[in-house]
Scaffold this motif. Structure first.
Motif, short mmCIF file in Angstrom:
data_model
loop_
_atom_site.label_atom_id
_atom_site.label_comp_id
_atom_site.label_asym_id
_atom_site.label_seq_id
_atom_site.Cartn_x
_atom_site.Cartn_y
_atom_site.Cartn_z
N VAL A 213 0.85 -1.19 0.00
CA VAL A 213 0.00 0.00 0.00
C VAL A 213 0.89 1.23 0.00
O VAL A 213 1.85 1.32 0.75
CB VAL A 213 -0.92 0.00 1.24
N GLN B 257 -0.51 7.33 -0.28
CA GLN B 257 -1.88 7.85 -0.10
C GLN B 257 -2.82 6.73 0.30
O GLN B 257 -4.02 6.81 0.04
CB GLN B 257 -2.36 8.51 -1.39
N ASN B 258 -2.26 5.69 0.85
CA ASN B 258 -3.05 4.52 1.23
C ASN B 258 -3.74 3.89 0.03
O ASN B 258 -4.82 3.35 0.14
CB ASN B 258 -4.08 4.89 2.31
N ASN B 259 -3.10 4.01 -1.07
CA ASN B 259 -3.65 3.44 -2.28
C ASN B 259 -2.98 2.10 -2.53
O ASN B 259 -1.79 1.93 -2.25
CB ASN B 259 -3.39 4.37 -3.46
N PRO B 260 -3.70 1.14 -3.00
CA PRO B 260 -3.09 -0.18 -3.20
C PRO B 260 -2.12 -0.16 -4.37
O PRO B 260 -2.44 0.34 -5.44
CB PRO B 260 -4.29 -1.07 -3.49
N ILE C 166 -1.93 -6.01 -4.70
CA ILE C 166 -2.72 -6.79 -3.76
C ILE C 166 -3.01 -8.13 -4.42
O ILE C 166 -3.43 -8.20 -5.57
CB ILE C 166 -4.01 -6.05 -3.32
N VAL D 291 -7.77 -5.73 4.24
CA VAL D 291 -6.51 -5.00 4.06
C VAL D 291 -6.75 -3.51 4.20
O VAL D 291 -6.00 -2.79 4.86
CB VAL D 291 -5.90 -5.34 2.69
N HIS D 292 -7.83 -3.07 3.60
CA HIS D 292 -8.13 -1.64 3.65
C HIS D 292 -8.37 -1.18 5.09
O HIS D 292 -7.87 -0.14 5.51
CB HIS D 292 -9.36 -1.36 2.77
N LEU E 23 -5.43 -0.56 7.40
CA LEU E 23 -4.68 0.69 7.26
C LEU E 23 -5.02 1.66 8.37
O LEU E 23 -4.19 2.50 8.76
CB LEU E 23 -4.98 1.32 5.90
N ASP F 250 -2.25 3.51 10.51
CA ASP F 250 -2.29 4.96 10.71
C ASP F 250 -2.19 5.29 12.20
O ASP F 250 -1.45 6.18 12.60
CB ASP F 250 -3.61 5.53 10.18
N GLY G 279 5.43 5.01 -7.21
CA GLY G 279 4.08 5.46 -6.90
C GLY G 279 3.02 4.80 -7.76
O GLY G 279 1.84 5.00 -7.55
N LYS G 280 3.45 4.04 -8.73
CA LYS G 280 2.47 3.36 -9.57
C LYS G 280 2.33 1.92 -9.12
O LYS G 280 3.15 1.38 -8.39
CB LYS G 280 2.92 3.41 -11.03
N LYS G 281 1.29 1.31 -9.62
CA LYS G 281 1.05 -0.07 -9.24
C LYS G 281 2.18 -0.97 -9.75
O LYS G 281 2.76 -0.71 -10.80
CB LYS G 281 -0.28 -0.55 -9.85
N THR H 178 3.25 -4.03 -11.49
CA THR H 178 2.66 -5.03 -12.39
C THR H 178 3.67 -6.07 -12.82
O THR H 178 3.37 -6.92 -13.64
CB THR H 178 2.10 -4.33 -13.63
#
Lengths: 143, 1180
Positions: free
Chosen positions: A8, A11-14, A17, A33-34, A37, A41, A118-120, A122
């Motif tokens: 994660v 910005q708490n973005n996955p 996963i 998982v969400h 967080l 925090d 910062g990107k997923k 892959t």
């Protein structure tokens, strides 16, 4: 058994996963998982509560939910690793070991010059490596 | 918690009973209840009811009979409300101490009481009620009473209800007696039961549980919480052990009994722990409890009973935790359990337990549904379940069999019990309960700012609402949590929520919402399969195919306006013929993923009427290509709006649009591919100056559907929230690399070039004080000037304002150094005509309207500016006008001009004073000043002085001087008289640059004052007009007045005045007398030492040095005879003098000390002198 691992971002973005379960409850795992967080925090914002865990990347058991245990890990770049396990009796050392290997895999994956931070993630290699780590989870202590 | 009986929920209160004297019962029971700890009272009016306390069975028989249950349902209630620990018998004193017949009655009553209470070991107390103090109390009768009752002396209480002072005391004594006896009773009872446990020869384990429970309850009765806790725990653990052991009941019911008892134990233990503030222990205990029973699911057909039980455990503990946290105000979070099994802080939140209670309740519901469906298939319909009631033992059920009056309880089989439980379960709507639980958790988490957890609860809650058909509530909750998922980019979760929202709006028949949610779903960045296949909501699995399906559905919906939708899903939704569905996409809308419009002008500024290029770029993340029929690009200048029509759909669009007044471009194709910019570049021109801003781009898809996108600048294009995280290449809206970074959606249209000349003429530097005229001329060269406006600004060259409040001087009437006085109209025209058109004149700002000027015409005016200080200023003049008379084309054109103007001081005034010739006063202050250097000079009092004022032309132009005068302010008193006053010069004197003009005034001061206040020098002048000087009449010209204040002079009375007297000239060799007159002005005798030095050119006779005494108010004259020896200007012998009294030395000035010596006697011609008293002396 590990049922889900996640990376994660800030910005708490996955970022990554992946669930390892036959039961097809991936959505629920995403929720778990969400939700975890929130705990991360809270641990990060109130370091007093966690006391001795200050300055440690391994956050330990985040919260117990029915049938699952959620563990967390926070890298120095504030990227969070979340592990969801169905084993109700997991050794801390195993989890630490897992996260260490997972971290190494993550570092290798983001060191790829074609990866934009910062990107997923892959990368297929990363996925393969993660599944290997997941499969070998707990074996080291048993063996 | 509410489902538990009252006696379980509240801590037990000791029970006492009172018998006899019913009139006092109320008084006593109220007092006992208010005691700490309180005692409940069971009041019996007379002895007839006492048999209620009688023990029904022999205690030994219990041990032998088989154990039917663990403990009875009503046991606790019985001890709390029916069986007292103390029995107090109230006797009136006259019964005890009076008549022997009464005494016998008392004795028999006591006997009967004793027999009843002995079986139960109830304690006895005796209360003697005294009616008045007069009643005699005999010791021996009292002793007899004690013996008869077999009680200690302290348990006999005397009560006098009529004596208020003693009543209170005796009531307190009564209460303490009662509580002591009650304590003793419960202690003994507890000990008795404990002994039975310790014997360990009990027939069954159930009895151990029962006895432990009883011991704990007795301990609670006497507030011994530690012992209560200990025995509750022991009972609990023993109970847990017998799970697999006991075979007393059928399997299902056995488990039910054990669980319901353990539930009560758990409740008691948790309550005790929490009330003593041991939150961590309570949480640990509960976790243990939960883990111990979690696996005890029981038979599969009755599994729902287990889930329900589990749910209740969590709910009750959550409620307990919530109420206790209100009391104890939080907990210390540092001690989180033991190191091996650490407690997470989550386990301290009641919300956590509510959430899990909801979870188990939903488990129960699904299990129950399964059981119901199974029971329905078996079609066993019988009403046997109706007569099932809870039996006498806790956790047991039995069938009630009524045969006439005879009521019997029959044991149940497991099947019957399960059927009963199912039918009971059907009666409740679990989903409402689940929603209530989740809501509690949701609100609790939200209040603690644990948003993700609360969102999860909200999601579950929304799902329940949705399943219940409560669409509006569901939608509201889903909407609120969707925003969090959007913000954090949890696409799979968002997908699911949006699926529900889409379905909700579908059910609500809100087409617009449906379309919005569908499009957002379709545009979500889900490319690969996320692995979520089953357990999905109405959204379906999150993958690319599903996105495409969603998109197709929604486009079918919007294109098929006739409502011929084949999809049953969408049959609810229709777009009627006239209705236009327009989606607004602004900068924060989630629909930016669906369509994003970026507009860039290729130039930052353009000229009016000149065309530039504008690029419109559109981006969509919809998975399938979107065909746009027509684009409308809207600007803030609406006449610039234009349409772009798809060539392939030209027909359909034209038909619907009718007559268009705007420009229409035709594009060969307007298909928007997924994640690929559609770039369109067109020319655009504007005739209107100002900002040209692109507002929005409206894409029309089909005849009824439009998407209105707010235009965004490429330079400030925010990245799309969710897609930036995707690992896909990012594209830019414009190929031009410069425009990508700097392109703006607005451009500045300049105003047209002015075709009017503006001239500012200034003849040179301005002079301070005069009204300086600056001619302004407008010449139109190609434009007509409509509604022209002239703005005038005076600005300090150094950048500051023309204003300084610090050094405002009296001669500047206001604080401005340079002031715009007015604007005079063009020469030859009537000023009056324009005076009303002048809009505004301020000190440094002016605004004047310009009349209509035809092309080729000119107009001029003059600015009147006055300087108060020498200062350069910048004059800015700007003309704004419109070249057209048409109001619609109100395009103002501006011309700017500026001019720097210096301001100079024209004339410098100087002045100085002179004493009369060869006459010098001894000014004591002057001598002092020499040392102290005071600036204000002194003049001798009562003497005639001469003032010379000089005016010097400092400019580069010749000036004319009219007069120099000395004026006095009205309020000031003149302290002197001035001769040669204020006459004007008849023919104004010409003063060329650098020349100086002098005027002499003679000033004689008044006797009385010590200050000489002269007033102000006033100088009237003007510029010399040169050649025109003669022609213009002097009366019309305005004179500039320059004023300068003369400093005040101090007047000092000189004690001595020395006058040198000698002839105006001397002749070589001709002797003359040189008088030195020393005049004493004081009332004192003055001793004066004087000396006369020898001079080269003269031979003198007389004393060189001497001391003389000058009498008061008289003169002393020294006379010398001098013979000049050389001709020419010769210095007389130098005289010096010292006043002894003032120790002041004095020496006449050199200039007054010389005389011209002619070689021989001269011969003079007498010339005619002028009458004019003014002497103009030109120096150089």
């Amino acid at each position: 058994m590990i049922v889900c691992v996640a990376v994660v971002g800030h910005q708490n973005n996955p970022l990554y996963i992946q669930s390892f379960t036959e039961a097809d409850d991936a959505l629920k795992l995403h929720h778990i998982v969400h939700c975890s967080l929130d705990v991360v925090d809270e641990r990060v914002n109130n370091p007093k509560k966690s006391g001795p865990m200050l300055n440690e990347t391994f956050l330990g058991l985040l919260y117990p939910i029915e049938n699952y245990k959620v563990y967390g890990y926070l890298t120095n770049t504030k990227v969070k690793f979340i592990l969801v396990s169905t084993d109700l009796d997991v050794k801390d050392a195993d989890v630490r070991n897992f996260f260490r290997r997972f971290h190494a895999a993550y570092v290798d994956a983001v060191s790829n010059p074609f990866h934009v931070p910062g990107k997923k993630i892959t990368s297929r290699t990363f996925a393969e490596r993660v599944s290997t780590i997941v499969r070998s989870f707990g074996l080291s202590s048993a063996g | 918690m509410e489902e538990y009986p009252e006696e379980l929920r509240t801590p037990p209160v000791a029970l006492a009973s009172i018998v006899g004297c019913p009139e006092l019962h109320h008084l006593i029971s109220t007092h006992l209840l208010s005691e700490q700890p309180p005692i409940n009272t069971l009041a019996l009016p007379d002895l007839s009811k006492i048999h209620l306390f009688k023990k029904k069975r022999d205690p030994d028989s219990i041990a032998t009979s088989p154990v039917a249950g663990i403990f009875k349902r009503d046991w606790l209630l019985k001890h709390r409300t029916k069986i007292p620990s103390v029995l107090a018998s109230l006797f009136p004193s006259h019964h005890v101490f009076g008549d022997p017949a009464h005494w016998l009655q008392v004795c028999s009553d006591l006997d009967s009481i004793k027999t009843v209470i002995r079986g139960r070991n109830i304690k006895l107390a005796v209360v003697v009620v005294v009616q008045s103090n007069a009643d005699e109390i005999t010791e021996d009768r009292m002793l007899a009473l004690r013996k008869r009752a077999e009680v200690d002396a302290k348990y006999v209480v005397v009560l006098n209800p009529n004596d208020t002072s003693e009543l209170k005391q005796s009531l307190t004594k009564l209460a303490s007696t009662f509580s002591e006896l009650a304590g003793a009773y419960y202690r003994e009872e507890g000990r008795r039961v404990k002994q039975r446990i310790e014997k360990k020869n009990l027939s069954s384990v159930e009895l151990i549980v029962r006895y432990c429970f009883k011991v704990a309850v007795y301990a609670e009765f006497r507030s011994d919480w530690a012992e209560a806790l200990k025995f509750y725990e022991e009972a609990y653990h023993t109970l847990r052990e017998i799970v697999g052991v006991t075979t007393r009941l059928p399997a299902v019911q056995r488990l039910v009994e054990i669980k319901s008892i353990s539930e009560q134990f758990n409740f008691k233990i948790s309550t005790l722990l929490l009330h003593s503030g041991k939150v961590t222990e309570a949480v640990t205990w509960f976790r243990q409890h939960k883990n111990a029973y979690k696996r005890l699911v029981g038979a599969p057909e009755a599994i729902f009973i287990h889930w329900e039980w589990m749910s209740r455990q969590f709910l009750v503990f959550g409620e307990l935790l919530e109420t206790s946290s209100k009391i104890t105000h939080g907990f210390s979070p540092i001690i989180l359990g033991t190191s091996s099994k650490p407690l997470s802080e989550w386990e301290y939140y009641p919300a956590y337990y509510y959430q899990l209670a909801a979870h188990y309740l939903s488990e129960k519901r699904s299990a129950l549904e399964l059981s119901i469906s199974m029971s329905e298939t078996s079609k066993e319909i019988d009403n046997s379940a109706d007569s099932v009631v809870p039996s006498a033992y806790v956790g047991q059920f039995a069938r009630l069999l009524e045969e006439g009056d005879n009521v019997d309880m029959l044991p149940l089989t497991d099947e019957e019990y399960v059927r009963y439980a199912v039918s009971e379960g059907k009666r409740f709507r679990d989903s409402l309960e689940i929603i209530a639980l989740l809501k509690k958790a949701y609100e609790s988490y939200s209040s603690m700012k644990i948003h993700r957890m609360s969102s999860f609860c909200g999601f579950q809650m929304g799902k329940e609402y949705f399943a219940e058909g409560d669409i509006s509530n569901a939608k509201q909750i889903f909407d609120s949590i969707a925003s969090l998922y959007r913000k954090e980019g949890w696409v799979t979760l968002l997908w699911d929520v949006l699926g529900y929202l889409r379905e909700c709006s579908g059910k609500n028949r809100t087409t617009k919402d449906f379309v919005e949610y569908s499009l957002e779903m379709a545009a979500l960045p889900i490319s690969s399969d996320t692995g979520v296949r089953r357990d999905t909501g109405p959204a379906g699995p999150a993958n690319l195919i599903q996105r495409e399906i969603v998109q197709k559905e929604v486009f079918e919906l919007v294109s098929e306006a006739s409502g011929l939708s084949t999809n049953e899903h969408l049959s609810n939704l229709k777009i009627t013929g006239d209705e236009l569905l327009q989606l607004e996409v602004d900068l924060v809308s989630p629909l930016r993923l669906v369509m994003l419009a970026s507009v860039a002008f290729h130039e930052q500024t353009i000229k009016p009427g000149v065309s530039t290029s504008v690029t419109v770029s559109l981006l969509s993340h919809l998975p399938l290509t979107v065909e746009i029929d027509q684009l409308e690009i809207q600007f803030n200048q609406s006449n610039c709006n234009f349409f772009v029509t798809n060539a392939q759909k030209l027909q359909s669009v034209e038909g619907s649009n009718g007559i268009q007044q705007h420009r229409r471009e035709i594009a060969p194709s307007l298909s928007l591919e997924s994640n690929k910019w559609l770039r369109l570049t067109y020319d655009i021109q504007s005739d209107q100056s100002g900002k040209l801003d692109c507002l929005s781009v409206i894409a029309k898809i089909g005849s009824h559907f439009t998407i209105c996108c707010r235009a965004e600048s490429p330079a400030s294009l925010d990245s799309l929230p969710l897609w930036t995280l995707e690992d896909c290449s990012q594209t830019v809206p414009i190929k031009d690399p410069i425009l990508v970074l700097s392109g703006q959606k607005s451009t500045q249209v300049e105003e047209p070039d002015p075709q009017v000349d503006l001239h500012l003429g200034a003849p040179g530097p301005a002079l301070v004080g005069e009204v300086f005229l600056v001619p302004v001329t407008l010449v139109s060269k190609g434009h007509d000037v409509y509604s022209g406006e002239l703005k005038i600004n005076l600005v300090d060259v150094k950048g500051g304002v023309l204003f300084s409040p610090r050094d405002s001087e009296p001669h500047t009437m206001d604080s401005h150094h340079v002031q715009l006085l007015g604007i005079s109209g063009p020469e030859g025209e009537d000023d009056q005509l324009y005076s009303d058109k002048i809009k505004k004149i301020q000190q440094s700002f002016g605004l004047i309207s310009v009349p209509f000027l035809k092309n080729g015409d000119s107009w001029s005016c003059k600015l009147e500016i006055k300087w108060y200080r020498p200062k350069p200023i910048m004059l800015y003049v700007s003309l704004g006008y419109t070249p057209f008379s048409n109001e619609l084309h109100a395009q103002t054109v501006h011309v700017h001009k500026n001019l720097q103007i210096e301001g100079h001081t024209a004339i410098v005034l100087n002045h100085y004073y002179l004493m009369p010739f060869r006459r010098d006063p001894l000014l004591l202050s002057k001598n002092k000043q020499a040392s102290e250097s005071d600036q204000s000079e002194s003049l001798p009092l009562n003497q005639k002085n001469v003032l010379i004022v000089s005016a010097k032309n400092c400019t580069e132009v010749p000036l004319r001087l009219k007069c120099i005068s000395i004026e006095v302010e009205d309020d000031a008193e003149r302290t002197c008289s001035i001769q040669h006053g204020n006459e004007e010069i008849s023919n104004p004197a010409l003063l060329v640059p650098g020349e100086e003009f002098k005027k002499v005034f003679s000033v004689s001061s008044d006797m009385s004052s010590s200050k000489l206040r002269l007033g102000t020098v006033c100088l009237r002048w003007r510029r010399d007009l040169g050649v025109e000087e003669k022609s213009t009449s002097t009366s019309t010209l305005s004179w500039v007045v320059t004023k300068q204040n003369l400093p005040d002079m101090n007047l000092v009375l000189p004690p001595l005045i020395v006058s040198l007297e000698c002839p105006p000239y001397a002749i070589l060799g001709d002797p003359f007398t040189y008088f030195i007159r020393i005049s004493n002005q004081t009332q004192l005798l003055q001793e004066v030492k004087y000396s006369l030095a020898d001079a080269q050119s003269f031979v003198l006779s007389g004393y060189h040095n001497d001391t003389v005494y000058v009498l008061p108010k008289s003169e002393h004259i020294l006379s010398y005879k001098l013979v000049p020896l050389a001709s020419g200007m010769q210095q007389l012998p130098k005289f010096s003098m010292t006043s002894v009294r003032y120790s002041a030395a004095y020496q006449p000035s050199n200039s007054s000390n010389s005389v011209f010596v002619f070689p021989s006697k001269p011969h003079f011609k007498i010339a005619a002198s002028t009458n004019s008293r003014v002497e103009s002396i030109a120096n150089e």
